[in-house]
Structure formats: structure tokens, C-alpha cells
Design a protein around this motif. Structure first.
Motif, mmCIF file in Angstrom:
data_model
loop_
_atom_site.group_PDB
_atom_site.id
_atom_site.type_symbol
_atom_site.label_atom_id
_atom_site.label_comp_id
_atom_site.label_asym_id
_atom_site.label_seq_id
_atom_site.Cartn_x
_atom_site.Cartn_y
_atom_site.Cartn_z
ATOM 1 N N UNK A 158 57.413 6.105 45.456
ATOM 2 C CA UNK A 158 58.130 7.288 45.953
ATOM 3 C C UNK A 158 58.094 7.369 47.472
ATOM 4 N N UNK A 159 57.725 6.241 48.115
ATOM 5 C CA UNK A 159 57.597 6.120 49.580
ATOM 6 C C UNK A 159 56.648 7.157 50.175
ATOM 7 N N UNK A 160 55.577 7.457 49.435
ATOM 8 C CA UNK A 160 54.499 8.310 49.944
ATOM 9 C C UNK A 160 53.386 7.397 50.442
ATOM 10 N N UNK A 161 52.954 7.609 51.675
ATOM 11 C CA UNK A 161 51.936 6.753 52.270
ATOM 12 C C UNK A 161 50.601 6.914 51.535
ATOM 13 N N UNK A 162 50.023 5.758 51.151
ATOM 14 C CA UNK A 162 48.732 5.802 50.468
ATOM 15 C C UNK A 162 47.680 4.926 51.152
ATOM 16 N N UNK A 163 48.059 4.253 52.229
ATOM 17 C CA UNK A 163 47.073 3.432 52.919
ATOM 18 C C UNK A 163 47.665 2.655 54.079
ATOM 19 N N UNK A 164 46.783 1.924 54.805
ATOM 20 C CA UNK A 164 47.218 1.136 55.952
ATOM 21 C C UNK A 164 46.215 0.027 56.206
ATOM 22 N N UNK A 165 46.728 -1.150 56.602
ATOM 23 C CA UNK A 165 45.824 -2.272 56.892
ATOM 24 C C UNK A 165 45.156 -2.072 58.252
ATOM 25 N N UNK A 166 43.901 -2.540 58.364
ATOM 26 C CA UNK A 166 43.137 -2.320 59.591
ATOM 27 C C UNK A 166 43.412 -3.423 60.618
ATOM 28 N N UNK A 167 42.576 -3.496 61.655
ATOM 29 C CA UNK A 167 42.789 -4.450 62.744
ATOM 30 C C UNK A 167 42.615 -5.898 62.306
ATOM 31 N N UNK A 168 42.065 -6.114 61.131
ATOM 32 C CA UNK A 168 41.924 -7.462 60.590
ATOM 33 C C UNK A 168 42.857 -7.710 59.402
ATOM 34 N N UNK A 169 43.704 -6.736 59.134
ATOM 35 C CA UNK A 169 44.651 -6.884 58.040
ATOM 36 C C UNK A 169 44.131 -6.430 56.684
ATOM 37 N N UNK A 170 42.885 -5.936 56.626
ATOM 38 C CA UNK A 170 42.313 -5.511 55.341
ATOM 39 C C UNK A 170 42.696 -4.066 55.009
ATOM 40 N N UNK A 171 42.738 -3.770 53.733
ATOM 41 C CA UNK A 171 43.046 -2.405 53.295
ATOM 42 C C UNK A 171 42.372 -2.131 51.952
ATOM 43 N N UNK A 172 42.242 -0.841 51.668
ATOM 44 C CA UNK A 172 41.704 -0.389 50.386
ATOM 45 C C UNK A 172 42.442 0.885 49.999
ATOM 46 N N UNK A 173 42.992 0.923 48.806
ATOM 47 C CA UNK A 173 43.812 2.061 48.388
ATOM 48 C C UNK A 173 43.441 2.494 46.971
ATOM 49 N N UNK A 174 43.762 3.742 46.672
ATOM 50 C CA UNK A 174 43.629 4.255 45.306
ATOM 51 C C UNK A 174 45.030 4.461 44.757
ATOM 52 N N UNK A 175 45.278 3.893 43.597
ATOM 53 C CA UNK A 175 46.618 3.892 43.018
ATOM 54 C C UNK A 175 46.605 4.533 41.638
#
Length: 282
Positions: free
Chosen positions: A54-71
Motif C-alpha cells: 500500500x506504499x506505506x513506509x515500513x523501513x529503510x536500509x542503513x549506511x551499510x545497506x542493512x535493514x530489519x522490518x516487521x511485516x
């Protein structure tokens, strides 16, 4: 004192158990995913925003490209978007917990048709499996093959339909042109621009053949005196016999590829059906 403290204790326990069950329910209702984003040169893609379906932001990658999200468990589609990158839409299978995503840097394709652009983009897209394997061999990714499902997306998904409709319109124009005979009466709609150049001239511009509306500023009625297919066009010459809707002063017709022609009864007007609209005479 006992009768006062007891309700507080009960309220505390009730609140605790409700909160506990809500947390448990929430935990069971979503899954935690982690991963890494890189570009096609195997460099970390940082600041990539992750959206749900639904194009709702749920996360973003950090300065090393890593991310963690809850889906949420019912959500299986994600969008990865970043400035200077092509968007990537992926499907996440239930067994997939580690998302390793390769994003393509947005390229500039000058002087190329949309179809050729998508052909070049698809050629790059087909390298994804090989790129993922290279990232694994270099220790950038944890798995040799991606667990996500990703399909190539056209930049111009409606292009084929647009071309089909345009081809159909041109066929209809050709058919209408062939049906018209010298001596037939036609109606030609025009758009009115008054005194746009600082003079008292009212310019009449023909409506494009692609215009599907029914509201016209001015309609000229004429009788066909000549017709030909020279220079790749469907050329008509018509003699003006009436224009009751055109109540303007000092009117001049501006036809593509023809000099301006003053509008008056009896005047002959050159006209190209390849570009401009013609109405049936009712």
C-alpha cells in the motif's frame, strides 16, 4: 484498606493480561525480516526506503545497506525505492526471512524508443541471478540464490495498448478519407485563440484527430473540392459554405504545414486529415 486495594490489584492484573495477550497476538500477526540492499556493482545501496504493497513506509536500509522490518503475515509484497535507483517490487514467500536485494542504478537513455529502453533494461535484469551468486561468493550475501520472487517490470506497461489504439485510429482515418468524395460536405472543428499575438486576429487551430471530446469552439462547414495523398498525408481542400458557431472578428485558420488562411464564405481551405479531426456531416 483491603476493600480499597483489592480492586486496584484486580485492575492491574486485568490490564497486564490484556496487554500480554495483545503483544502475543501482535507477534503472531507479523513476521520479522532482515536483509541487505546492494547495487549491480555489488556496492551497498544505502538509504533505500521499503514500502508495503500500500506504499506505506515500513523501513529503510542503513549506511551499510542493512535493514530489519516487521511485516504483517498477510502481506507478501514489498517495494524498494531510492533516489537514483530503479524501484524494485518483490514477492516474499512465507519461508523467506533473509531478503537480499540488488537494485539497478537508474540510467539515462537518450534518443531511444521506449521499447528499446525496456529491451536494454530487461537484458540487465536477466543478470540478477549471476550477480546474486557473485555477491555470495564475495561474502556480501548469505545465500547463493535469492529467496524472493521478482519479475521484470516494463517502464512503459501501456505502450503496446497506446500503439494499438493509435494504429486503429490511423486505420479509421484512412477508411474515412477513402470514403469521402469530391462534392461531399464535411464539418471541421477548430479551437479558438483570440489575440494571443498582440493583434486583433482570432486564430483557429484544428483539433487533433486524437481528441475524443464533443465540445468544440468553432465548427466550419465546407464542401470538398480536391483530395490527394501526397507527402504521406490525407489532404483535402474544402470550400467554406458556413460557420454559424464561429462568432469572432478577423478569423484566420492556422493549419499544420499550410500558410495561414483567412476565414470567409467561399474561401478554399487546405486541410490534412492525418493530423486533424473531421466530423461527419449530419
Amino acid at each position: 484498606m483491603a476493600t480499597i486495594s483489592k480492586p486496584k490489584t484486580l485492575r492491574f492484573k486485568t490490564t497486564f493480561f490484556i496487554s500480554f495477550f495483545l503483544c502475543v497476538f501482535s507477534a503472531f500477526g507479523q513476521r520479522t525480516l532482515s536483509g541487505k540492499t546492494i547495487d549491480q556493482f555489488l556496492e551497498s545501496a544505502i538509504g533505500i526506503t521499503i514500502f508495503d504493497k500500500d506504499t506505506i513506509k515500513i523501513g529503510q536500509s542503513d549506511l551499510n545497506g542493512y535493514f530489519k522490518i516487521k511485516l504483517p503475515k498477510e502481506t507478501d509484497k514489498l517495494i524498494f525505492a531510492g533516489v537514483g535507483y530503479e524501484w524494485a517490487t518483490i514477492s516474499v514467500p512465507k519461508e523467506c526471512e533473509n531478503l537480499e536485494i540488488i537494485l539497478f542504478l537508474a540510467s539515462t537513455y537518450d534518443f531511444m524508443s521506449p521499447r528499446k529502453v525496456d529491451r536494454l533494461r530487461k537484458k540487465e535484469f536477466e543478470k540478477l541471478t549471476e550477480l546474486h551468486s557473485q555477491a555470495f561468493q564475495k561474502g556480501i550475501f548469505k545465500t547463493e540464490k535469492p529467496c524472493v520472487i521478482r519479475k521484470f517490470e516494463l517502464d512503459f506497461p501501456n505502450l503496446d495498448e497506446i500503439r494499438r489504439q493509435d494504429k486503429l485510429r490511423k486505420k479509421q482515418i484512412k477508411t474515412k478519407f477513402n470514403e469521402l468524395k469530391i462534392g461531399d460536405i464535411i464539418k471541421v472543428p477548430y479551437n479558438v485563440i483570440q489575440r494571443h499575438n498582440g493583434t486583433d486576429i482570432t486564430t483557429l487551430n484544428p483539433y487533433s484527430y486524437t481528441y475524443d471530446g464533443e465540445n468544440f469552439d468553432c465548427i466550419i462547414k465546407g464542401v470538398i473540392t480536391k483530395k490527394n495523398k501526397r507527402k504521406g498525408g490525407y489532404n483535402l481542400v474544402y470550400r467554406v459554405i458556413d460557420y454559424p458557431d464561429c462568432n469572432y472578428d478577423n478569423m484566420v485558420i492556422n493549419e499544420p504545414y499550410y500558410p495561414s488562411q483567412k476565414l470567409k464564405i467561399g474561401e478554399t481551405i487546405k486541410f490534412n486529415m492525418k493530423y486533424s479531426k473531421v466530423l461527419k456531416n449530419k
